[in-house]
Write a protein that holds these residues in place. Structure first.
Motif, PDB file in Angstrom:
ATOM      1  N   ASP A 161     -62.448  -7.891  -0.437  1.00  0.00           N
ATOM      2  CA  ASP A 161     -63.017  -8.052  -1.787  1.00  0.00           C
ATOM      3  C   ASP A 161     -62.386  -7.130  -2.815  1.00  0.00           C
ATOM      4  OD1 ASP A 161     -64.717  -9.978  -0.835  1.00  0.00           O
ATOM      5  OD2 ASP A 161     -66.444  -8.648  -0.606  1.00  0.00           O
ATOM      6  N   LEU A 162     -61.509  -6.259  -2.371  1.00  0.00           N
ATOM      7  CA  LEU A 162     -60.905  -5.312  -3.322  1.00  0.00           C
ATOM      8  C   LEU A 162     -60.143  -6.039  -4.421  1.00  0.00           C
ATOM      9  CD1 LEU A 162     -59.554  -2.424  -1.045  1.00  0.00           C
ATOM     10  CD2 LEU A 162     -61.478  -2.349  -2.646  1.00  0.00           C
ATOM     11  N   ARG A 163     -59.454  -7.157  -4.090  1.00  0.00           N
ATOM     12  CA  ARG A 163     -58.634  -7.859  -5.072  1.00  0.00           C
ATOM     13  C   ARG A 163     -59.479  -8.368  -6.234  1.00  0.00           C
ATOM     14  NH1 ARG A 163     -55.144 -11.650  -3.396  1.00  0.00           N
ATOM     15  NH2 ARG A 163     -54.928 -10.733  -1.318  1.00  0.00           N
ATOM     16  N   SER A 164     -60.753  -8.696  -5.976  1.00  0.00           N
ATOM     17  CA  SER A 164     -61.616  -9.174  -7.060  1.00  0.00           C
ATOM     18  C   SER A 164     -62.158  -8.013  -7.895  1.00  0.00           C
ATOM     19  CB  SER A 164     -62.789  -9.985  -6.481  1.00  0.00           C
ATOM     20  OG  SER A 164     -63.586  -9.196  -5.623  1.00  0.00           O
ATOM     21  N   VAL A 165     -62.208  -6.814  -7.306  1.00  0.00           N
ATOM     22  CA  VAL A 165     -62.673  -5.630  -8.046  1.00  0.00           C
ATOM     23  C   VAL A 165     -61.539  -5.063  -8.908  1.00  0.00           C
ATOM     24  CG1 VAL A 165     -63.578  -3.277  -7.818  1.00  0.00           C
ATOM     25  CG2 VAL A 165     -64.365  -5.085  -6.265  1.00  0.00           C
ATOM     26  N   ASP A 166     -60.338  -4.987  -8.326  1.00  0.00           N
ATOM     27  CA  ASP A 166     -59.191  -4.465  -9.064  1.00  0.00           C
ATOM     28  C   ASP A 166     -57.956  -5.252  -8.626  1.00  0.00           C
ATOM     29  OD1 ASP A 166     -56.975  -2.917 -10.043  1.00  0.00           O
ATOM     30  OD2 ASP A 166     -58.350  -1.217 -10.242  1.00  0.00           O
ATOM     31  N   PRO A 167     -57.341  -6.024  -9.532  1.00  0.00           N
ATOM     32  CA  PRO A 167     -56.170  -6.848  -9.178  1.00  0.00           C
ATOM     33  C   PRO A 167     -54.992  -6.045  -8.653  1.00  0.00           C
ATOM     34  CG  PRO A 167     -57.062  -7.466 -11.321  1.00  0.00           C
ATOM     35  CD  PRO A 167     -57.738  -6.198 -10.927  1.00  0.00           C
ATOM     36  N   ARG A 168     -54.997  -4.726  -8.830  1.00  0.00           N
ATOM     37  CA  ARG A 168     -53.891  -3.909  -8.346  1.00  0.00           C
ATOM     38  C   ARG A 168     -53.980  -3.662  -6.834  1.00  0.00           C
ATOM     39  NH1 ARG A 168     -54.651   0.944 -12.556  1.00  0.00           N
ATOM     40  NH2 ARG A 168     -56.822   0.323 -12.130  1.00  0.00           N
ATOM     41  N   MET A 169     -55.091  -4.064  -6.215  1.00  0.00           N
ATOM     42  CA  MET A 169     -55.272  -3.825  -4.777  1.00  0.00           C
ATOM     43  C   MET A 169     -55.484  -5.148  -4.024  1.00  0.00           C
ATOM     44  SD  MET A 169     -54.953  -0.623  -4.106  1.00  0.00           S
ATOM     45  CE  MET A 169     -55.759  -0.430  -2.546  1.00  0.00           C
ATOM     46  N   PRO A 170     -54.508  -6.086  -4.108  1.00  0.00           N
ATOM     47  CA  PRO A 170     -54.644  -7.366  -3.397  1.00  0.00           C
ATOM     48  C   PRO A 170     -54.209  -7.237  -1.931  1.00  0.00           C
ATOM     49  CG  PRO A 170     -52.611  -7.377  -4.661  1.00  0.00           C
ATOM     50  CD  PRO A 170     -53.249  -6.029  -4.893  1.00  0.00           C
ATOM     51  N   LEU A 171     -55.099  -6.774  -1.071  1.00  0.00           N
ATOM     52  CA  LEU A 171     -54.752  -6.586   0.333  1.00  0.00           C
ATOM     53  C   LEU A 171     -54.612  -7.933   1.029  1.00  0.00           C
ATOM     54  CD1 LEU A 171     -57.095  -3.610   1.337  1.00  0.00           C
ATOM     55  CD2 LEU A 171     -54.712  -3.533   0.557  1.00  0.00           C
ATOM     56  N   PRO A 206     -50.905   2.799 -12.965  1.00  0.00           N
ATOM     57  CA  PRO A 206     -50.814   1.507 -13.669  1.00  0.00           C
ATOM     58  C   PRO A 206     -50.359   0.373 -12.766  1.00  0.00           C
ATOM     59  CG  PRO A 206     -49.890   3.262 -15.014  1.00  0.00           C
ATOM     60  CD  PRO A 206     -50.168   3.869 -13.679  1.00  0.00           C
ATOM     61  N   THR A 207     -49.451   0.657 -11.866  1.00  0.00           N
ATOM     62  CA  THR A 207     -48.993  -0.367 -10.926  1.00  0.00           C
ATOM     63  C   THR A 207     -49.010   0.212  -9.518  1.00  0.00           C
ATOM     64  OG1 THR A 207     -46.678   0.266 -11.206  1.00  0.00           O
ATOM     65  CG2 THR A 207     -47.515  -1.506 -12.636  1.00  0.00           C
ATOM     66  N   VAL A 208     -49.328  -0.649  -8.547  1.00  0.00           N
ATOM     67  CA  VAL A 208     -49.385  -0.227  -7.136  1.00  0.00           C
ATOM     68  C   VAL A 208     -48.366  -1.059  -6.373  1.00  0.00           C
ATOM     69  CG1 VAL A 208     -50.801  -0.006  -5.078  1.00  0.00           C
ATOM     70  CG2 VAL A 208     -51.814   0.403  -7.332  1.00  0.00           C
ATOM     71  N   ALA A 209     -47.306  -0.398  -5.904  1.00  0.00           N
ATOM     72  CA  ALA A 209     -46.240  -1.129  -5.212  1.00  0.00           C
ATOM     73  C   ALA A 209     -46.631  -1.498  -3.785  1.00  0.00           C
ATOM     74  CB  ALA A 209     -44.962  -0.289  -5.211  1.00  0.00           C
ATOM     75  N   ASN A 210     -47.442  -0.660  -3.128  1.00  0.00           N
ATOM     76  CA  ASN A 210     -47.802  -0.888  -1.723  1.00  0.00           C
ATOM     77  C   ASN A 210     -49.312  -0.705  -1.549  1.00  0.00           C
ATOM     78  OD1 ASN A 210     -47.990  -1.117   1.039  1.00  0.00           O
ATOM     79  ND2 ASN A 210     -46.759   0.716   1.500  1.00  0.00           N
ATOM     80  N   LEU A 214     -51.297   2.551   0.260  1.00  0.00           N
ATOM     81  CA  LEU A 214     -52.170   3.417  -0.532  1.00  0.00           C
ATOM     82  C   LEU A 214     -53.583   3.413   0.039  1.00  0.00           C
ATOM     83  CD1 LEU A 214     -52.257   3.829  -4.332  1.00  0.00           C
ATOM     84  CD2 LEU A 214     -54.388   3.373  -3.132  1.00  0.00           C
ATOM     85  N   ALA A 215     -54.064   2.218   0.448  1.00  0.00           N
ATOM     86  CA  ALA A 215     -55.411   2.125   1.014  1.00  0.00           C
ATOM     87  C   ALA A 215     -55.514   2.945   2.289  1.00  0.00           C
ATOM     88  CB  ALA A 215     -55.759   0.667   1.278  1.00  0.00           C
ATOM     89  N   ARG A 216     -54.506   2.869   3.159  1.00  0.00           N
ATOM     90  CA  ARG A 216     -54.543   3.642   4.413  1.00  0.00           C
ATOM     91  C   ARG A 216     -54.581   5.132   4.124  1.00  0.00           C
ATOM     92  NH1 ARG A 216     -53.689   2.864   9.637  1.00  0.00           N
ATOM     93  NH2 ARG A 216     -53.179   0.658   9.263  1.00  0.00           N
ATOM     94  N   ASN A 217     -53.737   5.567   3.172  1.00  0.00           N
ATOM     95  CA  ASN A 217     -53.674   6.994   2.838  1.00  0.00           C
ATOM     96  C   ASN A 217     -55.028   7.493   2.341  1.00  0.00           C
ATOM     97  OD1 ASN A 217     -53.143   9.187   0.568  1.00  0.00           O
ATOM     98  ND2 ASN A 217     -51.469   9.340   2.061  1.00  0.00           N
ATOM     99  N   ARG A 218     -55.688   6.704   1.480  1.00  0.00           N
ATOM    100  CA  ARG A 218     -56.975   7.145   0.929  1.00  0.00           C
ATOM    101  C   ARG A 218     -58.095   7.090   1.976  1.00  0.00           C
ATOM    102  NH1 ARG A 218     -57.885   5.511  -5.404  1.00  0.00           N
ATOM    103  NH2 ARG A 218     -56.010   6.543  -6.220  1.00  0.00           N
ATOM    104  N   LEU A 219     -58.065   6.052   2.814  1.00  0.00           N
ATOM    105  CA  LEU A 219     -59.110   5.953   3.842  1.00  0.00           C
ATOM    106  C   LEU A 219     -59.028   7.123   4.822  1.00  0.00           C
ATOM    107  CD1 LEU A 219     -59.089   2.122   4.647  1.00  0.00           C
ATOM    108  CD2 LEU A 219     -60.937   3.412   3.556  1.00  0.00           C
ATOM    109  N   GLU A 220     -57.796   7.554   5.152  1.00  0.00           N
ATOM    110  CA  GLU A 220     -57.637   8.660   6.088  1.00  0.00           C
ATOM    111  C   GLU A 220     -57.950   9.998   5.440  1.00  0.00           C
ATOM    112  OE1 GLU A 220     -54.137   6.718   8.942  1.00  0.00           O
ATOM    113  OE2 GLU A 220     -53.611   8.140   7.360  1.00  0.00           O
TER     114      GLU A 220
END
Length: 318
Positions: A161-171, A206-210, A214-220
């Motif tokens: 559901d992240l993609r619907s919250v923030d388009p920069r995080m389309p997992l 502003p832009t998220v290339a990966n 990024l999600a893995r880094n923050r979750l850990e």
């Protein structure tokens, strides 16, 4: 199965299985007694619940046979008054089964021995039998369910559901599956789906290339601490403070009626009125209007039904 603490309970100290266990019962009663004897301990013992799983007999047949089996000394319903350590009190009804035939005196001694028993791990609120009969019947009547479709976990859905919250995080699906275990660990430590979403979307560039990296880094790195284990409160002690016999068919007990061999007088009369298990055909089941039949070569017309009844009376049958 009945709720925990209710249902079929064995008296213990029984003879080994033998062909003659229920030889003193009529054929139908014997068949139902063998069926009940093989039910798992804890199975619901109401006649509706048993009829729902019996392959041959319906509710009325099972009810009558359970009454005869009770009179024969194999079955008793005993109401136990439970007093709990916090001074709360409740009545529960136990169903006791004995493959070995027991006398009335044996059952009376058995009931007296229940008085004072510690039931700390074996009591529930209630004023009568708790058997979930309606659920048991409906479960039998329902058709077989189709093979269930595996549903995504809450952790997976939160990531997807992240993609619907923030388009920069389309997992992607692969990202969600590889990160699912980390998100599940967050949830097990007391975090909510909203906590995970905020940790993965707050302060994004502003832009998220990966997005997956990024999600893995923050979750850990932002993993919340483990919850401290909370000692479970010890169960309040409870004991049986009073024991009374109850009728196995209607539930009435010794406070309001006389219990004879496990049944009240009224239920005993009803069972006796129904005759033996293989027995009498009620008048309402006889064909009507009554017809006659002439024997070959004779002028006399014989009332067949009346002749059959006369023969039954002569043989001493009901």
């Amino acid at each position: 199965m009945a709720k925990t603490g209710y249902g079929k309970r064995l008296t213990g100290d029984e003879d080994p299985h033998a062909d003659a266990d229920f030889a003193h019962l009529s054929p139908r009663d014997r068949e139902i007694a063998v069926f009940v004897d093989h039910l798992d301990e804890g199975h619901a013992m109401g006649y509706k619940a048993i009829a729902a799983v019996h392959p041959r007999y319906g509710q009325q047949a099972v009810r009558t046979s359970l009454g005869r089996i009770t009179l024969a000394g194999h079955l008793r319903w005993i109401k136990e008054h439970i007093t709990v350590e916090d001074d709360s009190m409740r009545w529960v009804t136990r169903t006791y089964w004995s493959r070995t035939r027991r006398s009335v005196e044996w059952w009376e001694d058995f009931a007296r021995e229940r008085h004072g028993k510690d039931v700390t791990e074996d009591h529930m609120p209630g004023l009568a039998r708790v058997e979930d009969i309606e659920e048991a019947v409906s479960a039998v009547e329902q058709p077989e369910a189709e093979e269930p479709v595996e549903q995504p976990s809450g952790a997976y859905r939160t990531l997807a559901d992240l993609r619907s919250v923030d388009p920069r995080m389309p997992l992607s699906d692969g990202d969600c599956r590889s990160l699912e275990a980390l998100a599940q660990e967050w949830l097990s430590r007391g975090a909510t789906a909203l906590d995970i979403t905020r940790a993965l979307t707050d302060g994004l560039p502003p832009t998220v290339a990966n997005p997956g990296g990024l999600a893995r880094n923050r979750l850990e790195n932002k993993m919340p601490p483990k919850k401290a284990k909370i000692r479970q409160k010890a169960a309040r002690r409870a004991h049986v403070s009073r024991v009374i016999m109850a009728c196995g068919l209607c539930g009435a007990d010794e406070r309001t009626t006389e219990i004879v061999s496990g049944l009240c007088r009224e239920c005993i009369e009803l069972i006796e009125a129904e005759g033996p298990a293989y027995g009498a055909v009620p008048d309402t089941f006889l064909p009507g209007p009554r017809g006659g039949s002439a024997l070959p070569g004779a002028d006399e017309v014989i009332d067949v039904t009346e002749r059959v009844e006369a023969l039954r009376r002569a043989a001493g049958l009901r």
